[in-house]
Write an enzyme that holds these catalytic residues in place. Structure first.
Site, PDB file in Angstrom:
ATOM      1  N   ASP A 199       1.169  -0.564  -0.322  1.00 61.69           N
ATOM      2  CA  ASP A 199       0.110  -0.280   0.311  1.00 61.69           C
ATOM      3  C   ASP A 199       0.772   1.467  -0.397  1.00 61.69           C
ATOM      4  OD1 ASP A 199      -2.501  -0.414  -0.441  1.00 61.69           O
ATOM      5  OD2 ASP A 199      -2.990  -0.785   1.758  1.00 61.69           O
ATOM      6  N   LEU A 200       1.604   1.163   1.027  1.00 65.53           N
ATOM      7  CA  LEU A 200       2.406   2.220   1.075  1.00 65.53           C
ATOM      8  C   LEU A 200       3.629   2.510  -0.049  1.00 65.53           C
ATOM      9  CD1 LEU A 200       3.043   2.633   4.747  1.00 65.53           C
ATOM     10  CD2 LEU A 200       1.648   3.723   4.071  1.00 65.53           C
TER      11      LEU A 200
END
Length: 393
Positions: A166-167
């Site tokens: 995600d990041l």
């Protein structure tokens, strides 16, 4: 007044949860006007519930303004397109088909603003056999190989303790958007920037991926030990555990001096880098027998004095009490109107002439409806109130 470096840009934020907001946060922190566009009412998968969610939301959505727009309503979509005409960037992390159903895909928006830079974060890419599957961080960790190399051998696959896919997808989207904005200064045209959790996770596999691509080697799990370098891993001490990374012959020799194990470098099992990796269990056992005799702090002082890379293993409360972390200013204060003074995670980038400046709290849903619609679109209060009654905003 403090002028932030991205203050000339307007970003329309259609993102939710984490990957897309991670991209937009890079714009919001550095001064872009970020307008978070939400559905009227509360989106349950993106809004605070318990205390952990409140903290996460404040960290993820700080420095934004929020308006509500029903993009399925003709007037709501028309208002959005009016905003697009004035914007520089649109970012979304819908499933790939959703933006086309809404008629807010890149090709549709570039017809009304050829300079628009459009960022898309998806689970698996904008096309291909998996393109419209729901994509979540842990799914990408599994497909991207990370869970196969994380954890102890024989214990089964293990996810990372943070949402790596995600990041990093958010960061790569932000990098792509910055590149497209720079290119726009030359061409005068925007473009579509695409990334996915799967692509980002694969990029993060780095040397583990190259072990397969170049050498045909399938990497496995090695727990707290470095996959290829020994001794590099976690070792027990008198009062806990510590990390030691003694890569190469010279640093290994220094480690042996600190541990008062002068014969270890001459042991035929440990004489070279490949031999130390091959005989890792015996080497780790010999080192652990010595590290157990002193405290973590004692060993860290001794090893740092001799130039041996090492460090403690800290819990989050200890992390933010660490003097180097405090010096780097990675905890940033925010004055929240209801929560009081809170802290969020700062940016890991320092610019020599430009400071991050004060951060603003994450907005409530629709908090800036009147402000944004009046300032950017010239709507008066009566018209805005009527849109609210119609369910447009």
């Amino acid at each position: 007044m403090h002028q932030k470096p991205l203050s000339r840009f307007v970003v329309l934020d259609l993102t939710r949860v984490r990957s897309g907001p991670a991209a937009v946060r890079q714009f919001a922190d550095w001064g872009a006007t970020v307008i978070k566009i939400e559905e009227p009412g509360q989106a349950p998968d993106d809004k605070p519930g318990g205390s952990a969610q409140v903290a996460d939301y404040q960290n993820t959505h700080r420095n934004k303004r929020s308006i509500t727009l029903n993009l399925k309503h003709p007037e709501g979509k028309a208002l959005f397109l009016d905003l697009v005409r004035q914007a520089d960037v649109v970012v979304e992390n819908y499933r790939p088909s959703v933006k086309f159903k809404l008629g807010i895909d890149y090709e549709s928006l570039r017809k009304i603003n050829p300079r628009i830079v459009y960022g898309s974060v998806s689970g698996f890419g904008q096309d291909g056999p998996y393109h419209d599957r729901p994509g979540l961080d842990q799914i990408a960790q599994g497909i991207g190989g990370m869970m196969s190399v994380t954890g102890e051998p024989g214990r089964g696959p293990m996810r990372a303790g943070i949402p790596v896919a995600d990041l990093t997808a958010g960061l790569f989207c932000a990098i792509g958007l910055f590149v497209a904005l720079l290119e726009r200064e030359v061409s005068g045209e925007g473009q579509w920037v695409q990334t996915s959790l799967l692509q980002s996770q694969l990029w993060m596999m780095d040397f583990q991926a190259m072990r397969w691509l170049m050498n045909g080697e399938v990497p496995g799990q090695s727990g707290n030990d470095h996959p290829t370098s020994s001794p590099t891993g976690v070792f027990p001490t008198q009062d806990g555990h510590m990390n030691i990374a003694a890569m190469g012959n010279e640093i290994f020799a220094r480690l042996c001096r600190v541990l008062e194990l002068p014969d270890l470098p001459h042991d035929e099992r440990f004489a070279t880098v490949p031999l130390r990796a091959r005989n890792r269990p015996a080497l780790n056992a010999a080192i652990a027998e010595r590290t157990l005799t002193r405290s973590t702090a004692d060993w860290i002082e001794r090893m740092n004095r001799e130039g041996v890379p090492c460090g403690p293993i800290l819990s989050m409360d200890q992390v933010f009490a660490d003097p180097q972390v405090a010096h780097l200013g990675m905890s940033k204060p925010i004055a929240h109107p209801r929560l009081g003074e809170i802290s969020v995670v700062g940016q890991p980038v320092i610019l020599s002439r430009t400071s991050l400046g004060d951060l603003e709290p994450a907005p409530d849903t629709g908090e800036h409806n009147h402000d944004v619609l009046a300032t950017m679109l010239g709507l008066d209060r009566a018209r805005i109130d009527e849109l609210a009654r119609q369910g447009v905003i």
